[in-house]
Enzyme design. Structure first.
Site, short mmCIF file in Angstrom:
data_model
loop_
_atom_site.label_atom_id
_atom_site.label_comp_id
_atom_site.label_asym_id
_atom_site.label_seq_id
_atom_site.Cartn_x
_atom_site.Cartn_y
_atom_site.Cartn_z
N THR A 113 32.38 27.86 41.74
CA THR A 113 32.91 27.55 40.40
C THR A 113 34.07 28.46 40.01
O THR A 113 34.78 28.16 39.04
CB THR A 113 31.82 27.78 39.34
OG1 THR A 113 31.38 29.15 39.45
CG2 THR A 113 30.65 26.83 39.54
N HIS A 120 51.59 34.99 29.65
CA HIS A 120 51.01 35.75 28.55
C HIS A 120 50.10 36.90 28.99
O HIS A 120 50.03 37.92 28.32
CB HIS A 120 50.19 34.81 27.64
CG HIS A 120 51.05 33.94 26.79
ND1 HIS A 120 50.57 33.23 25.71
CD2 HIS A 120 52.38 33.64 26.86
CE1 HIS A 120 51.56 32.54 25.14
NE2 HIS A 120 52.67 32.76 25.84
N CYS A 173 35.41 30.84 44.71
CA CYS A 173 33.99 30.64 45.02
C CYS A 173 33.66 29.22 44.57
O CYS A 173 34.57 28.42 44.35
CB CYS A 173 33.10 31.71 44.38
SG CYS A 173 33.10 31.81 42.59
N HIS A 229 53.32 40.25 24.31
CA HIS A 229 52.15 40.17 25.20
C HIS A 229 51.87 41.51 25.86
O HIS A 229 50.73 41.81 26.19
CB HIS A 229 52.36 39.08 26.25
CG HIS A 229 52.63 37.75 25.62
ND1 HIS A 229 51.69 37.10 24.84
CD2 HIS A 229 53.73 36.97 25.61
CE1 HIS A 229 52.21 35.96 24.40
NE2 HIS A 229 53.45 35.87 24.85
N ASP A 265 34.04 32.96 49.04
CA ASP A 265 32.71 32.89 49.64
C ASP A 265 32.62 31.53 50.34
O ASP A 265 33.64 30.83 50.49
CB ASP A 265 31.60 33.13 48.58
CG ASP A 265 31.44 31.95 47.62
OD1 ASP A 265 32.25 31.00 47.67
OD2 ASP A 265 30.50 31.99 46.81
N GLY A 300 31.66 33.44 39.37
CA GLY A 300 31.17 34.69 39.96
C GLY A 300 32.31 35.63 40.31
O GLY A 300 32.28 36.82 39.95
C1 RB5 Z 1 27.36 29.87 45.76
O1 RB5 Z 1 26.41 28.87 45.93
C2 RB5 Z 1 27.88 29.88 44.34
O2 RB5 Z 1 26.91 30.39 43.49
C3 RB5 Z 1 29.16 30.68 44.26
O3 RB5 Z 1 30.10 30.13 45.11
C4 RB5 Z 1 29.85 30.74 42.91
O4 RB5 Z 1 30.03 29.46 42.39
C5 RB5 Z 1 29.31 31.69 41.94
O5 RB5 Z 1 29.80 31.83 40.82
#
Ligand code: RB5
Length: 153
Positions: free
Chosen positions: A68, A99, A66, A134, A9, A71
């Protein structure tokens, strides 16, 4: 040349562009499923594209980014046969192959720097699944997927 599908994203766009160059340097062919710029988009749309290609065995490995990685991780692990590993360190990236036979590597573009991300991609792509004990565990995951599909869970 082995194909690797990659998508992000807006939160992962910059890192995706860098990793595409790195994949080419390593001798792989990145197949880019978007996004195409830093404009705000919804990560499930891009996570689903990669997860579907892997779930249908159209491609064996994918990379998703993305902000973090969380998502994308939630999205891809809903797809049968997809084993998405959200990694922030090289050890986890390696173990997710040895694993867990992970087939999608997920990174947080706002969590890890380009240097670390490249190291993780390199180790993840080159590390083989160990099989053995595994495999039995992965078989159990497959069994769970079957029960979910049948509506038992
Ligand atoms: C977008 O702002 C952010 O929410 C997305 O990139 C991600 O981190 C979601 O888990």
């Amino acid at each position: 040349m082995e194909k690797i599908v990659i998508a992000s994203d807006h939160g992962g766009f910059e890192l995706k562009e860098d990793l595409k160059l790195f994949l080419i340097e390593m001798g792989y062919e990145p197949i880019d499923f978007g996004t195409e710029n830093s404009n705000s988009v919804d990560y499930p749309d891009f996570g689903a594209k990669v997860a579907e290609a892997v779930a249908k065995n159209e491609i064996s490995k994918g990379i998703l980014i993305c902000g973090t990685g969380i998502g994308m991780s939630i999205v891809v692990n809903k797809f049968p046969g997809v084993r998405g590993a959200l990694c922030n360190d090289v050890y986890s990236a390696r173990m997710s192959r040895e694993h867990n036979n992970s087939n999608v590597l997920i990174l947080g573009g706002r969590v890890v720097g380009k240097g670390l991300a490249r190291e993780m991609v390199k180790i993840w792509i080159t590390t083989k699944f160990e099989g053995g004990r595994h495999q039995k565990r992965l078989d159990k995951i497959k069994e769970l997927e079957g029960r979910i599909k049948k509506g038992e869970i």
